[in-house]
Every structure is written in structure tokens, then in C-alpha cells.
Design a protein around this motif. Structure first.
Motif, PDB file in Angstrom:
ATOM      1  N   TRP A  82      29.546   6.220   3.198  1.00  0.00           N
ATOM      2  CA  TRP A  82      29.846   4.755   3.517  1.00  0.00           C
ATOM      3  C   TRP A  82      29.952   4.856   5.571  1.00  0.00           C
ATOM      4  O   TRP A  82      28.829   4.507   5.970  1.00  0.00           O
ATOM      5  CB  TRP A  82      30.145   3.466   3.118  1.00  0.00           C
ATOM      6  N   ARG A  83      30.392   6.199   6.302  1.00  0.00           N
ATOM      7  CA  ARG A  83      31.041   6.300   6.823  1.00  0.00           C
ATOM      8  C   ARG A  83      29.236   6.695   7.810  1.00  0.00           C
ATOM      9  O   ARG A  83      28.901   5.908   8.823  1.00  0.00           O
ATOM     10  CB  ARG A  83      31.747   7.152   7.002  1.00  0.00           C
ATOM     11  N   SER A  84      28.548   7.442   7.308  1.00  0.00           N
ATOM     12  CA  SER A  84      27.241   7.993   8.052  1.00  0.00           C
ATOM     13  C   SER A  84      26.434   6.512   7.647  1.00  0.00           C
ATOM     14  O   SER A  84      25.638   6.812   8.624  1.00  0.00           O
ATOM     15  CB  SER A  84      27.266   9.144   7.151  1.00  0.00           C
ATOM     16  N   GLN A 136      26.808   3.736   7.986  1.00  0.00           N
ATOM     17  CA  GLN A 136      26.972   2.990   9.346  1.00  0.00           C
ATOM     18  C   GLN A 136      26.553   3.536  10.479  1.00  0.00           C
ATOM     19  O   GLN A 136      26.119   2.288  11.591  1.00  0.00           O
ATOM     20  CB  GLN A 136      28.225   2.496   8.864  1.00  0.00           C
ATOM     21  N   HIS A 137      27.022   4.569  10.419  1.00  0.00           N
ATOM     22  CA  HIS A 137      25.992   5.153  12.111  1.00  0.00           C
ATOM     23  C   HIS A 137      25.466   5.388  11.730  1.00  0.00           C
ATOM     24  O   HIS A 137      24.360   5.284  13.400  1.00  0.00           O
ATOM     25  CB  HIS A 137      27.451   6.975  12.368  1.00  0.00           C
ATOM     26  N   ASP A 193      41.620   9.843   4.052  1.00  0.00           N
ATOM     27  CA  ASP A 193      42.176   9.367   5.116  1.00  0.00           C
ATOM     28  C   ASP A 193      43.270  10.901   5.072  1.00  0.00           C
ATOM     29  O   ASP A 193      43.818  10.390   6.393  1.00  0.00           O
ATOM     30  CB  ASP A 193      42.647   7.694   4.522  1.00  0.00           C
ATOM     31  N   ARG A 244      33.502   6.783   0.808  1.00  0.00           N
ATOM     32  CA  ARG A 244      33.945   6.897   1.867  1.00  0.00           C
ATOM     33  C   ARG A 244      33.501   7.081   3.024  1.00  0.00           C
ATOM     34  O   ARG A 244      32.919   6.997   3.652  1.00  0.00           O
ATOM     35  CB  ARG A 244      35.429   7.542   1.807  1.00  0.00           C
ATOM     36  N   ALA A 245      33.037   8.717   3.174  1.00  0.00           N
ATOM     37  CA  ALA A 245      32.257   9.442   4.116  1.00  0.00           C
ATOM     38  C   ALA A 245      30.814   9.268   3.928  1.00  0.00           C
ATOM     39  O   ALA A 245      30.202   9.382   4.887  1.00  0.00           O
ATOM     40  CB  ALA A 245      32.185  11.220   4.376  1.00  0.00           C
ATOM     41  N   VAL A 255      35.779  -0.234   0.496  1.00  0.00           N
ATOM     42  CA  VAL A 255      36.014   0.436   1.512  1.00  0.00           C
ATOM     43  C   VAL A 255      36.816  -0.483   2.844  1.00  0.00           C
ATOM     44  O   VAL A 255      37.595  -0.734   3.867  1.00  0.00           O
ATOM     45  CB  VAL A 255      34.615   1.135   2.441  1.00  0.00           C
TER      46      VAL A 255
END
Length: 446
Positions: free
Chosen positions: A86-88, A90-91, A234, A83-84, A163
Motif C-alpha cells: 500500500w505504501r508503494s 501510494q507513491h 514498523d 503495508r509495504a 493501515v
């Protein structure tokens, strides 16, 4: 290790929860220790070789396995990391293909040396005429942890899409996965009992029987654990009060007890691991709640530089430790058998007292081996990004031989297939290249 301990601020990314690194390392070390307890090798009074799964014969082990089987927790932590990550990604403007092929490279590259070792060792036993029954006994045991490679890559490869489902549907996603796991178990048990008109199809442990019908749970159960990791990320668990977390643990264990009481499931949670079953999904929730309750003490522990340095060092070699600990255990036991020294009888007091020293010796031997092998844990310089279809084929090519090893047991043909599939998968995604950094240097972490 000393340099890592002396300057943790230079190597720890800002905002990273080091308790999860500690958890991951502790899980792998516990896996090594449990495998040592399983490996009882000695000589009978007549001098013949004795091989047994010592700890499994203990009256307390089934109950202990409800705590000692920490693989669900590993997938929970992996879900948090995915989760972390994939978020990074995307950024940074990366897409799902880039995310998946990097995870494939990080799991497949460390597997190349171990598959080479298995291929060469099994070919040598054939040429030397070693007793095939003895080879099978050892090879099946050594190959048993490989299921993790396939299962973990599967959930990591699906992480970007999972996600998305999590963000859109929330709790409905794990509920559907849990229902899928329960339905898969029910089908498997019906087939095993001959209740579907297919005749009696026994569960065979290794070799396909009714287990074939439980293989979909490799996705259902471990994707469920991944979703629990998303909830952990979350803050769902941290928003619960202490007594509520205790309630989650109590209800979870009651649910597991109810399931195994119905029949079909084993009271031994390790036996429920292949194919994975619904009790392991519930155990993932229990362990996530327990990890949350321990977050304070674990955070305090990880503020100490010695522990932080040790965790970062072992963490940089985690796949090497996981993949090589069983071969190293067998090699060290083989050396003991060849040397004219007495070996404690498996299960004797002397045998139990020597297990922790033997764990230290195994970890030290794997660490020495890792001085060369760690280069395979470095992310390689990637070639041109492949298409989504090519990446999906690479994932499947890597997974299938490993699932076959888990189902049938490790042998020479499957070792060759696994090695070939691993190399081909890396070539398909442009990741089969030597690391550009020396073995001891730090590669960029993504």
C-alpha cells in the motif's frame, strides 16, 4: 529455476526482505505436509476402503499443533506485505480501489481452474452413481483449505483502511480487535451451551451450528494478525532484545494455555481454526516474535543463490500449490488404489517413512500442473477502474460462496456458486481477461 538462481539481482526488488518470501513458501509447504499426514488411506483386511485422519489420532499431535499451525504467521507476513504494498501504491499515485482489485485478481484468478475442476468432478460422480457418502468425505476434505481465500482477501481488501487506523491509533487497533475476538468467542460458547435461551446449539465442524456466531472472528482474528504484520513492518519486534522476544513467546503460550484451560477452546490449534478463535490471535504474536528471532539465520540462508532461486520459483506458483495440493494428493492416492501395488497401512512405520517421499511426489506433480496453471497467477491487463461500490460488491460476491463451502462442506451446488461468483467478481473489477504474457514470462510485480 536455474536462471533465477544464477541472477537473483535482476529479479529481486531493491529493499525486499527475502526472509518473508522464504517464510511464506515454508508455510505453504508445511501446510501440504500436514495435509499429507492427515490423509490416511488404505485397505482393511477384508479389502474395504479405509479413510482416516491419521496424525490427529497421535497423542503428541495436540501439542505439536501449537507449533505446526502456521496460518497466523501467514497472515502476519501478509500484513507486512500489505503495508509495504500500500505504501508503494501510494507513491505511484494509486488509490485504494486499484490496490484492492489487484489483490482480488491475484487471489480469484488462480481459483477459477480449481473451481472448474471441482464442478466437473462432482458432476461426474453424480452421473456415475458414486457413493454419495464417499464423495462427501473426500469433497469436504478437499474443500477445507478454501477458507483461506475468503479470509485472506478480506484482510487484504481492508488493508488500506486498516493501515490508516494503524497510523492514527497505533496499539489501540489490535487491542480492540483482540477484544472483539474474545467477545465473539464468548457469545459462541454461550450459545453452544444453551445459556442464552436459544436451546443447545452444538458445534458441528461442518454445517452451521454455534459456529455461525463465531464467523465474525474471520475478521477480528485475521485482522489482528494483519496488525501484528504492520507492527513487524514498523520494526516493533526488531527493537525488542532477544530475551524480550523470548518473554513475548513465553507469555503468549501461557496466555493460550490459560484460555484453553478455561474450556470451550480446543487443545488442538487446528481445530481452533474454524471459526478462528482468540488463541490463534495470540499465536500470531508468538510466531511474529519467533520469526524475528530467526531473522539472522534466515537472512544468511536466503543469501545462497540456490535457496533464493527455489523460493522465487515456488513463490511464483504459491497459490497453485495451495489450491491444488489436496486434489493432487487425492488423485495420487486414487492411482495407488487402482494399481495392484501394496499400500502401507495408515499409521504403520512404513506409512510414516513414506510421507516425505510422498510430499516430494505431490510437489513435483503440482509443479508439472503449474506449468500451465501459472498463467492464472499473472496479473492481467486491467480494464477501466471500477467504482469503490462495484469493487466492494465484487469482494463480497467472491467471499460468500467460499465461506459457505467452509461452513457446509464442498458439494456440487456450492462449487457452481463459487465458480460463478469468482468469474462475476473478476468481471465486476475488469480483471477477467487472459494474461498478455506467456506462462513462463515475467509479469510486472506490484
Amino acid at each position: 529455476m536455474s536462471s533465477a538462481a544464477a541472477s537473483p539481482a535482476r529479479v529481486v526488488p531493491e529493499g525486499r526482505d527475502l526472509t518473508l518470501d522464504l517464510t511464506r513458501v515454508a508455510c505453504v509447504v508445511l501446510v501440504v505436509f500436514v495435509h499429507i499426514l492427515f490423509t490416511g488411506v488404505g485397505r482393511r483386511a477384508d479389502g474395504s476402503l479405509l479413510i482416516e485422519r491419521t496424525v490427529e489420532g497421535q497423542s503428541w499431535f495436540d501439542a505439536a499443533s501449537w507449533i505446526l499451525n502456521i496460518m497466523p504467521l501467514f497472515f502476519v507476513v501478509g500484513g507486512y506485505a500489505a503495508r509495504a504494498g500500500w505504501r508503494s501504491a501510494q507513491h505511484r499515485g494509486e488509490d485504494a480501489v486499484g490496490f484492492v482489485r489487484l489483490r482480488l485478481a491475484r487471489l480469484a484468478r488462480p481459483a477459477i481452474p480449481v473451481f472448474v475442476f471441482f464442478t466437473v468432478a462432482l458432476a461426474a460422480t453424480r452421473l456415475l452413481g458414486v457413493d454419495p457418502a464417499l464423495v462427501d468425505t473426500i469433497a469436504i476434505g478437499i474443500g477445507s483449505p478454501l477458507w483461506f481465500l475468503a479470509a485472506y482477501l478480506l484482510v487484504q481488501a481492508l488493508a488500506p483502511w486498516m493501515v490508516g487506523l494503524h497510523a492514527r491509533f497505533g496499539m489501540r487497533v489490535p487491542l480492540v480487535l483482540l477484544a472483539g475476538a474474545a467477545a465473539t468467542d464468548a457469545l459462541r460458547f454461550l450459545v453452544a451451551g444453551g445459556l442464552l435461551g436459544l436451546g443447545h446449539v452444538p458445534s458441528t465442524g461442518y454445517g452451521i451450528g454455534s459456529e455461525l456466531f463465531g464467523i465474525p472472528n474471520v475478521a477480528f482474528v485475521w485482522l489482528f494478525a494483519q496488525q501484528v504484520g504492520f507492527l513487524l513492518y514498523d520494526g516493533w519486534f526488531t527493537r525488542r532484545r532477544f530475551w524480550q522476544l523470548l518473554g513475548v513467546i513465553a507469555i503468549g503460550y501461557l496466555g493460550i494455555w490459560g484460555l484453553v484451560s478455561l474450556g470451550g477452546y480446543s487443545w488442538n490449534m487446528l481445530s481452533n481454526q474454524w471459526p478462528p478463535t482468540t488463541p490463534l490471535a495470540i499465536l500470531a504474536v508468538v510466531q511474529a516474535a519467533g520469526l524475528t528471532m530467526l531473522h539472522g539465520p534466515l537472512t544468511a540462508l536466503m543469501r545462497t543463490r540456490v535457496v533464493q532461486g527455489a523460493v522465487l520459483l515456488i513463490g511464483s506458483r504459491l497459490m497453485t500449490v495451495y489450491l491444488w495440493h489436496l486434489p493432487m494428493i487425492m488423485v495420487l492416492i486414487g492411482v495407488q488404489l487402482l494399481l495392484p501395488v501394496p499400500m502401507p497401512a495408515p499409521g504403520s512405520p512404513a506409512w510414516w517413512w513414506t510421507r516425505v517421499p510422498f510430499l516430494i511426489i505431490v510437489l513435483a506433480a503440482v509443479w508439472l500442473l503449474s506449468l500451465w496453471l501459472v498463467r492464472f497467477e499473472k496479473a492481467p491487463a486491467m480494464g477501466a477502474q471500477p467504482s469503490l461500490g462495484r469493487t466492494a460488491v465484487a469482494v463480497v460476491v467472491f467471499l460468500l460462496p467460499i465461506l459457505a463451502i467452509t461452513a457446509y462442506g464442498l458439494d456440487l451446488p456450492l462449487a457452481v456458486c463459487a465458480l460463478s461468483g469468482t468469474v462475476l467478481a473478476l468481471m465486476l473489477v475488469g480483471a477477467y481477461r487472459a494474461p498478455l504474457t506467456p506462462a513462463g514470462a515475467s509479469a510486472p510485480h506490484r
